[in-house]
Design a protein around this motif. Structure first.
Motif, PDB file in Angstrom:
ATOM      1  N   LEU A 129     -18.791 -29.225 -40.020  1.00  0.00           N
ATOM      2  CA  LEU A 129     -19.335 -30.440 -39.413  1.00  0.00           C
ATOM      3  C   LEU A 129     -20.761 -30.698 -39.896  1.00  0.00           C
ATOM      4  O   LEU A 129     -21.724 -30.122 -39.372  1.00  0.00           O
ATOM      5  CB  LEU A 129     -19.311 -30.299 -37.887  1.00  0.00           C
ATOM      6  CG  LEU A 129     -17.924 -30.107 -37.266  1.00  0.00           C
ATOM      7  CD1 LEU A 129     -18.053 -29.727 -35.800  1.00  0.00           C
ATOM      8  CD2 LEU A 129     -17.099 -31.381 -37.419  1.00  0.00           C
ATOM      9  N   PRO A 131     -22.813 -33.316 -39.440  1.00  0.00           N
ATOM     10  CA  PRO A 131     -23.809 -33.902 -38.532  1.00  0.00           C
ATOM     11  C   PRO A 131     -24.539 -32.903 -37.637  1.00  0.00           C
ATOM     12  O   PRO A 131     -25.611 -33.225 -37.117  1.00  0.00           O
ATOM     13  CB  PRO A 131     -22.967 -34.877 -37.688  1.00  0.00           C
ATOM     14  CG  PRO A 131     -21.829 -35.250 -38.562  1.00  0.00           C
ATOM     15  CD  PRO A 131     -21.501 -33.986 -39.294  1.00  0.00           C
ATOM     16  N   VAL A 132     -24.011 -31.702 -37.451  1.00  0.00           N
ATOM     17  CA  VAL A 132     -24.663 -30.740 -36.564  1.00  0.00           C
ATOM     18  C   VAL A 132     -25.771 -29.965 -37.276  1.00  0.00           C
ATOM     19  O   VAL A 132     -26.530 -29.238 -36.619  1.00  0.00           O
ATOM     20  CB  VAL A 132     -23.642 -29.746 -35.964  1.00  0.00           C
ATOM     21  CG1 VAL A 132     -22.536 -30.493 -35.238  1.00  0.00           C
ATOM     22  CG2 VAL A 132     -23.062 -28.798 -37.019  1.00  0.00           C
ATOM     23  N   ALA A 136     -28.656 -32.228 -42.482  1.00  0.00           N
ATOM     24  CA  ALA A 136     -27.430 -33.022 -42.628  1.00  0.00           C
ATOM     25  C   ALA A 136     -27.498 -33.972 -43.824  1.00  0.00           C
ATOM     26  O   ALA A 136     -26.523 -34.111 -44.576  1.00  0.00           O
ATOM     27  CB  ALA A 136     -27.149 -33.802 -41.352  1.00  0.00           C
ATOM     28  N   GLU A 140     -24.942 -33.943 -46.971  1.00  0.00           N
ATOM     29  CA  GLU A 140     -24.166 -35.111 -47.413  1.00  0.00           C
ATOM     30  C   GLU A 140     -24.359 -35.345 -48.911  1.00  0.00           C
ATOM     31  O   GLU A 140     -23.410 -35.700 -49.620  1.00  0.00           O
ATOM     32  CB  GLU A 140     -24.582 -36.346 -46.620  1.00  0.00           C
ATOM     33  CG  GLU A 140     -24.124 -36.326 -45.176  1.00  0.00           C
ATOM     34  CD  GLU A 140     -24.635 -37.531 -44.395  1.00  0.00           C
ATOM     35  OE1 GLU A 140     -25.473 -38.284 -44.948  1.00  0.00           O
ATOM     36  OE2 GLU A 140     -24.202 -37.707 -43.243  1.00  0.00           O
ATOM     37  N   GLY A 211     -17.695 -35.363 -41.628  1.00  0.00           N
ATOM     38  CA  GLY A 211     -18.662 -36.239 -40.979  1.00  0.00           C
ATOM     39  C   GLY A 211     -18.444 -36.414 -39.491  1.00  0.00           C
ATOM     40  O   GLY A 211     -19.160 -37.182 -38.836  1.00  0.00           O
ATOM     41  N   TYR A 212     -17.479 -35.689 -38.946  1.00  0.00           N
ATOM     42  CA  TYR A 212     -17.148 -35.834 -37.524  1.00  0.00           C
ATOM     43  C   TYR A 212     -18.269 -35.279 -36.644  1.00  0.00           C
ATOM     44  O   TYR A 212     -18.834 -34.226 -36.926  1.00  0.00           O
ATOM     45  CB  TYR A 212     -15.840 -35.092 -37.233  1.00  0.00           C
ATOM     46  CG  TYR A 212     -15.368 -35.162 -35.800  1.00  0.00           C
ATOM     47  CD1 TYR A 212     -14.797 -36.322 -35.291  1.00  0.00           C
ATOM     48  CD2 TYR A 212     -15.499 -34.065 -34.952  1.00  0.00           C
ATOM     49  CE1 TYR A 212     -14.354 -36.383 -33.972  1.00  0.00           C
ATOM     50  CE2 TYR A 212     -15.059 -34.116 -33.636  1.00  0.00           C
ATOM     51  CZ  TYR A 212     -14.492 -35.282 -33.160  1.00  0.00           C
ATOM     52  OH  TYR A 212     -14.060 -35.338 -31.852  1.00  0.00           O
ATOM     53  N   ARG A 213     -18.552 -35.995 -35.574  1.00  0.00           N
ATOM     54  CA  ARG A 213     -19.556 -35.544 -34.602  1.00  0.00           C
ATOM     55  C   ARG A 213     -18.835 -35.194 -33.306  1.00  0.00           C
ATOM     56  O   ARG A 213     -18.228 -36.067 -32.674  1.00  0.00           O
ATOM     57  CB  ARG A 213     -20.589 -36.644 -34.344  1.00  0.00           C
ATOM     58  CG  ARG A 213     -21.762 -36.195 -33.465  1.00  0.00           C
ATOM     59  CD  ARG A 213     -22.759 -37.313 -33.283  1.00  0.00           C
ATOM     60  NE  ARG A 213     -23.397 -37.682 -34.541  1.00  0.00           N
ATOM     61  CZ  ARG A 213     -24.464 -37.073 -35.038  1.00  0.00           C
ATOM     62  NH1 ARG A 213     -24.989 -36.046 -34.380  1.00  0.00           N
ATOM     63  NH2 ARG A 213     -24.987 -37.463 -36.178  1.00  0.00           N
ATOM     64  N   ASP A 215     -17.652 -34.603 -29.567  1.00  0.00           N
ATOM     65  CA  ASP A 215     -17.973 -35.231 -28.287  1.00  0.00           C
ATOM     66  C   ASP A 215     -18.312 -34.107 -27.314  1.00  0.00           C
ATOM     67  O   ASP A 215     -17.429 -33.568 -26.625  1.00  0.00           O
ATOM     68  CB  ASP A 215     -16.777 -36.049 -27.797  1.00  0.00           C
ATOM     69  CG  ASP A 215     -17.094 -36.869 -26.557  1.00  0.00           C
ATOM     70  OD1 ASP A 215     -18.005 -36.472 -25.797  1.00  0.00           O
ATOM     71  OD2 ASP A 215     -16.416 -37.890 -26.329  1.00  0.00           O
ATOM     72  N   THR A 242     -22.527 -24.391 -40.145  1.00  0.00           N
ATOM     73  CA  THR A 242     -21.962 -25.439 -39.284  1.00  0.00           C
ATOM     74  C   THR A 242     -21.310 -24.821 -38.055  1.00  0.00           C
ATOM     75  O   THR A 242     -21.379 -25.389 -36.957  1.00  0.00           O
ATOM     76  CB  THR A 242     -20.941 -26.314 -40.037  1.00  0.00           C
ATOM     77  OG1 THR A 242     -19.882 -25.498 -40.561  1.00  0.00           O
ATOM     78  CG2 THR A 242     -21.595 -27.087 -41.166  1.00  0.00           C
ATOM     79  N   THR A 246     -22.541 -25.648 -34.349  1.00  0.00           N
ATOM     80  CA  THR A 246     -21.586 -26.209 -33.393  1.00  0.00           C
ATOM     81  C   THR A 246     -21.554 -25.377 -32.120  1.00  0.00           C
ATOM     82  O   THR A 246     -21.528 -25.916 -31.006  1.00  0.00           O
ATOM     83  CB  THR A 246     -20.181 -26.273 -34.009  1.00  0.00           C
ATOM     84  OG1 THR A 246     -20.209 -27.074 -35.196  1.00  0.00           O
ATOM     85  CG2 THR A 246     -19.178 -26.879 -33.034  1.00  0.00           C
ATOM     86  N   LEU A 249     -24.524 -26.150 -30.101  1.00  0.00           N
ATOM     87  CA  LEU A 249     -24.364 -27.457 -29.479  1.00  0.00           C
ATOM     88  C   LEU A 249     -23.543 -27.354 -28.193  1.00  0.00           C
ATOM     89  O   LEU A 249     -23.774 -28.094 -27.231  1.00  0.00           O
ATOM     90  CB  LEU A 249     -23.676 -28.402 -30.473  1.00  0.00           C
ATOM     91  CG  LEU A 249     -23.832 -29.903 -30.310  1.00  0.00           C
ATOM     92  CD1 LEU A 249     -25.289 -30.321 -30.464  1.00  0.00           C
ATOM     93  CD2 LEU A 249     -22.965 -30.629 -31.332  1.00  0.00           C
TER      94      LEU A 249
END
Length: 291
Positions: A129, A131-132, A136, A140, A211-213, A215, A242, A246, A249
């Motif tokens: 992931l 975005p975490v 980032a 990318e 690219g998934y963030r 929920d 990642t 995660t 998070l």
């Protein structure tokens, strides 16, 4: 005994395999193993270490035996999560225990967010992931360099760039980008362009996965026990970072598993790990949830 089934979902025909009886012999939930872009075949060795469990595997839409009918080529976690939800409903055995690898771990996180009653325990192994990550934007850029190498010169060039990205330790710095595109010969691959341009790993077709963030609120509210896993050899690499980000998070520390990103793979793979030790750790983590 393994039985293969075909399931019609919205825009796809999904192939899935059931190893063992349904209802399960021991009363425990079925153990579902999913990957992306890896198909069911990648779990043969890991599944063999759970002969006492009913193990279910599947091919994501458009991959392996699963036929895509929606006219698309991109891979999106929310769409794949609905396919997995449909498989779980078709099993008619209630919620499952789920091991998700790489992109499959991303799909699993999307599944729990959308269908929190589908999974009792999720072990999400190294979800990639972007975005975490604190870097980032640089990640990318590194991902785009893999796509660019692949589109310019085919699979070998793309895979060389992917290996370079996946094995880099720490954040993606100017030093990383100064290396330029690696020579496939460095990794024992020929330089010739094979003409491939649709690989789900090397093209941009799976960018929605990386690219998934997650929920976080939905995951926190779910009754599912979520365990984010990281390979002991992966720490400080892209997917190791990642996984750890995660886990943070979600208010936890990543659980360390033996070996690397493909640590459950057997000798039939060129990327073999330590499947026996990996399976032992997975069993231990799953058993921690038992009353």
């Amino acid at each position: 005994m393994t039985t293969t089934h075909m399931l019609e979902t919205a825009g796809a025909e999904i192939a899935y395999d059931v190893r063992g009886p349904l209802p399960t012999a021991d009363g425990r939930p079925p153990l579902l193993m999913i990957g992306q872009p890896m198909t069911a075949s990648g779990f043969e060795t890991l599944a063999s270490h759970f002969p006492d469990r009913t193990v279910v595997t599947y091919d994501p839409r458009g991959l392996g035996r699963s036929v895509r009918k929606d006219g698309r080529v991109d891979n999106a976690p929310a769409v794949q999560a609905e396919d997995v939800h449909a498989v779980i409903e078709a099993l008619d055995s209630g919620p499952v225990e789920l091991f998700g690898s790489s992109g499959g771990a991303v799909t699993a996180l999307a599944l729990v967010a959308a269908h929190p009653d589908d999974v009792t325990t999720l072990v999400a192994h190294e979800p990639p992931l972007i975005p975490v990550l604190p870097d980032a934007a640089a990640a990318e850029r590194a991902r785009a360099a893999v796509r660019d190498a692949y589109e310019a010169n085919g699979s070998n060039a793309g895979m060389a760039a992917f290996i370079a990205m996946a094995s880099w330790r720490g954040e993606f710095t100017d030093e990383y980008f100064a290396q330029g595109a690696p020579d496939p010969a460095q990794f024992g691959m020929p330089a010739e362009d094979d003409g491939s341009r649709g690989d789900p790993l090397l093209s941009d077709r799976s960018w929605a996965v990386s690219g998934y963030r997650p929920d976080v609120d939905a995951l926190a509210a779910a009754p599912t026990r979520i365990v984010i896993a990281v390979g002991e050899e992966s720490q400080d690499t892209f997917t190791g970072r990642t996984a750890e980000a995660t886990a943070e998070l979600l208010g936890q520390q990543a659980t360390v598993f033996p070996s690397h990103h493909g640590g459950f793979l057997g000798g039939e793979s060129g990327y073999a790990g330590q499947p026996e030790a990996f399976a032992r750790k997975l069993r231990e983590v799953l058993d921690e949830a038992r009353p």
